[in-house]
Design a protein around this motif. Sequence first.
Motif, PDB file in Angstrom:
ATOM      1  N   UNK A  67       0.839  -1.210   0.000  1.00 22.90           N
ATOM      2  CA  UNK A  67       0.000   0.000   0.000  1.00 22.90           C
ATOM      3  C   UNK A  67       0.870   1.256   0.000  1.00 22.90           C
ATOM      4  N   UNK A  68       1.906   1.211   0.828  1.00 20.50           N
ATOM      5  CA  UNK A  68       2.770   2.384   0.949  1.00 20.50           C
ATOM      6  C   UNK A  68       3.542   2.630  -0.343  1.00 20.50           C
ATOM      7  N   UNK A  69       3.821   1.549  -1.089  1.00 23.97           N
ATOM      8  CA  UNK A  69       4.654   1.683  -2.280  1.00 23.97           C
ATOM      9  C   UNK A  69       3.874   2.186  -3.498  1.00 23.97           C
ATOM     10  N   UNK A  70       2.555   1.907  -3.520  1.00 23.30           N
ATOM     11  CA  UNK A  70       1.763   2.302  -4.690  1.00 23.30           C
ATOM     12  C   UNK A  70       1.068   3.632  -4.414  1.00 23.30           C
ATOM     13  N   UNK A  71       1.467   4.644  -5.185  1.00 22.61           N
ATOM     14  CA  UNK A  71       0.928   5.984  -4.939  1.00 22.61           C
ATOM     15  C   UNK A  71      -0.536   6.105  -5.342  1.00 22.61           C
ATOM     16  N   UNK A  72      -0.876   5.453  -6.452  1.00 18.07           N
ATOM     17  CA  UNK A  72      -2.250   5.522  -6.916  1.00 18.07           C
ATOM     18  C   UNK A  72      -3.146   4.695  -5.976  1.00 18.07           C
ATOM     19  N   UNK A  73      -4.089   5.386  -5.338  1.00 11.69           N
ATOM     20  CA  UNK A  73      -4.876   4.747  -4.294  1.00 11.69           C
ATOM     21  C   UNK A  73      -5.690   3.558  -4.797  1.00 11.69           C
ATOM     22  N   UNK A  74      -6.347   3.754  -5.953  1.00 11.72           N
ATOM     23  CA  UNK A  74      -7.221   2.693  -6.459  1.00 11.72           C
ATOM     24  C   UNK A  74      -6.421   1.450  -6.800  1.00 11.72           C
ATOM     25  N   UNK A  75      -5.272   1.677  -7.471  1.00 12.79           N
ATOM     26  CA  UNK A  75      -4.441   0.525  -7.825  1.00 12.79           C
ATOM     27  C   UNK A  75      -3.867  -0.127  -6.576  1.00 12.79           C
ATOM     28  N   UNK A  76      -3.491   0.691  -5.611  1.00 11.13           N
ATOM     29  CA  UNK A  76      -2.978   0.150  -4.350  1.00 11.13           C
ATOM     30  C   UNK A  76      -4.025  -0.711  -3.652  1.00 11.13           C
ATOM     31  N   UNK A  77      -5.253  -0.193  -3.648  1.00 10.40           N
ATOM     32  CA  UNK A  77      -6.358  -0.942  -3.039  1.00 10.40           C
ATOM     33  C   UNK A  77      -6.500  -2.321  -3.660  1.00 10.40           C
ATOM     34  N   UNK A  78      -6.481  -2.328  -5.012  1.00 10.68           N
ATOM     35  CA  UNK A  78      -6.723  -3.587  -5.728  1.00 10.68           C
ATOM     36  C   UNK A  78      -5.564  -4.556  -5.523  1.00 10.68           C
ATOM     37  N   UNK A  79      -4.341  -4.042  -5.667  1.00  6.67           N
ATOM     38  CA  UNK A  79      -3.170  -4.913  -5.491  1.00  6.67           C
ATOM     39  C   UNK A  79      -3.146  -5.485  -4.078  1.00  6.67           C
ATOM     40  N   UNK A  80      -3.430  -4.602  -3.087  1.00  6.73           N
ATOM     41  CA  UNK A  80      -3.447  -5.057  -1.697  1.00  6.73           C
ATOM     42  C   UNK A  80      -4.507  -6.126  -1.485  1.00  6.73           C
ATOM     43  N   UNK A  81      -5.704  -5.882  -2.057  1.00  3.14           N
ATOM     44  CA  UNK A  81      -6.806  -6.834  -1.878  1.00  3.14           C
ATOM     45  C   UNK A  81      -6.444  -8.192  -2.456  1.00  3.14           C
ATOM     46  N   UNK A  82      -5.772  -8.187  -3.619  1.00  5.63           N
ATOM     47  CA  UNK A  82      -5.381  -9.472  -4.220  1.00  5.63           C
ATOM     48  C   UNK A  82      -4.387 -10.207  -3.331  1.00  5.63           C
ATOM     49  N   UNK A  83      -3.396  -9.465  -2.820  1.00  4.17           N
ATOM     50  CA  UNK A  83      -2.401 -10.091  -1.945  1.00  4.17           C
ATOM     51  C   UNK A  83      -3.077 -10.655  -0.689  1.00  4.17           C
ATOM     52  N   UNK A  84      -4.028  -9.882  -0.146  1.00  3.38           N
ATOM     53  CA  UNK A  84      -4.743 -10.343   1.046  1.00  3.38           C
ATOM     54  C   UNK A  84      -5.473 -11.654   0.753  1.00  3.38           C
ATOM     55  N   UNK A  85      -6.158 -11.702  -0.408  1.00  2.00           N
ATOM     56  CA  UNK A  85      -6.922 -12.908  -0.737  1.00  2.00           C
ATOM     57  C   UNK A  85      -6.009 -14.115  -0.969  1.00  2.00           C
ATOM     58  N   UNK A  86      -4.886 -13.877  -1.635  1.00  2.00           N
ATOM     59  CA  UNK A  86      -3.949 -14.982  -1.855  1.00  2.00           C
ATOM     60  C   UNK A  86      -3.419 -15.491  -0.511  1.00  2.00           C
ATOM     61  N   UNK A  87      -3.084 -14.544   0.356  1.00  2.00           N
ATOM     62  CA  UNK A  87      -2.507 -14.920   1.643  1.00  2.00           C
ATOM     63  C   UNK A  87      -3.496 -15.575   2.587  1.00  2.00           C
ATOM     64  N   UNK A  88      -4.797 -15.426   2.291  1.00  2.00           N
ATOM     65  CA  UNK A  88      -5.817 -15.964   3.205  1.00  2.00           C
ATOM     66  C   UNK A  88      -5.677 -17.466   3.383  1.00  2.00           C
ATOM     67  N   UNK A  89      -5.070 -18.135   2.414  1.00  2.00           N
ATOM     68  CA  UNK A  89      -4.873 -19.583   2.499  1.00  2.00           C
ATOM     69  C   UNK A  89      -4.018 -19.945   3.721  1.00  2.00           C
TER      70      UNK A  89
END
Lengths: 57, 246, 148
Positions: free
Chosen positions: B146-168
């Motif tokens: 989140x801190x690395x991606x300046x664009x908020x929307x893209x940061x949100x999406x990238x973070x959400x994907x990582x969260x979902x992958x890590x949920x396993x």
Amino acid sequence: MIWASWNEFVAMGGYGLYVWGSYGAVLVGVVLEIVLLRRGQSETLKRLKRMQTWEKQ
Amino acid sequence: MSIAWFKYSSPATFYGLAGKLVPWFGWSAGILTLIGLYIAFFLAPTDFQQGEAYRVIFIHVPAAWMSMFIYMVMAFWSAIGLAWNTRLSFMMSRALAPTGALFAFLSLWTGAFWGKPMWGAWWVWDARLTSALILFFLYVGIMALWAAIDDRRRGDKAGALLILVGAINVPIIYFSVKWWNTLHQGASISMTKAPSMASLMLWGMLVMAIAAWFYSIAVALYRVRGIILERERQTEWVKKLLEARS
Amino acid sequence: MKSRHKKLLAIGLGVAGLGVIAALVLNAFQDNLVFFFSPTQVIAGEAPKDRAFRIGGLVEADSVKRDPDGLTVRFLVTDTAKTIPVTYKGILPDLFKEGKGVVAEGKLGEGGMFMATQVLAKHDENYMPPEAAQALEQAQKAQATLSQ
């Protein structure tokens, strides 16, 4: 009452370092989070306010 | 019903609602912590094999539970956010992450302080401890992303994907003590059997766990208010709100 | 199908796919996730021979012997089927007790003697006051004599 004296309570049956070491870390963590959060919030408000007055001019 | 949900999913309404809820959850958490600590240190008996060292359980288990549960809540908000593009869901998951990371760290720390006197080691690379460490790294990784991606929307999406992958990792943590042989003991409380703890010990742990819940809710709601203001600063309601303050 | 449903489906499938991948990876690494070997496994030759590994089991009752130097300890680790003799020089954890769980790290020496470099105690998930533990033990003893 489980503890006969204050010293006994602190000693925790010889495990005082480990018991208080854990509870101490939790206390520090929680206090730190609350302090940082409050400070962050007031800073955010100040910054937004500044931006707003600046934008108006 | 659905109308009410829509209403509260608007950041403006939610900002006010969260503000009202924070002190309730905060004070409840404080009072429950005091009750929990009283049970933990003055009512719960000494353990038959671990002596007083077992008292770490009253914070270790709630912290570990919380670190896993917050992650699942973040995964839930991420899925909702990706599917419906709701602004508030991403803000919620951003607001929860630091608290989840804190609890993940505390579960590792208190675990080390419990393992050293009982097992004889601060740390071992068994499946339970390793997967719990991965959870902490996931939290740190998500926040770094989140801190690395300046664009908020893209940061949100990238973070959400990582969260979902890590949920396993969360079910892996939970079942690790069943699936593999570990140094870590099995669960004292589970759906399938009666708890293997004396009742006062159990009560102390449960009260502390509820306190951790309330604390997390209070802190996350407080944090999400800041995020809402920041993201909605161009809207009328935030402008009005800021003008009212001075 | 609405686009948001499509998205939800894609996310669901993605997560399910990752789950399957994770399960496969974990299965492949199963051996590395084994924290310790049981005495039965060690005797069957399943444990690595050229490098250090861990054995786990119970410390057999009345098997703990201390050498005159006061530091070296010898004991038997059992899984109730097979036993392995262990020697260890160092400080034992507080919970190290006969009849209780133990995990020892080291190498298999000559004559099947396990030379431990670290001994860890493995405790169970039961927590109760000493009186309750005593009562439980007595009840179990009574049950045992009854069934004899």
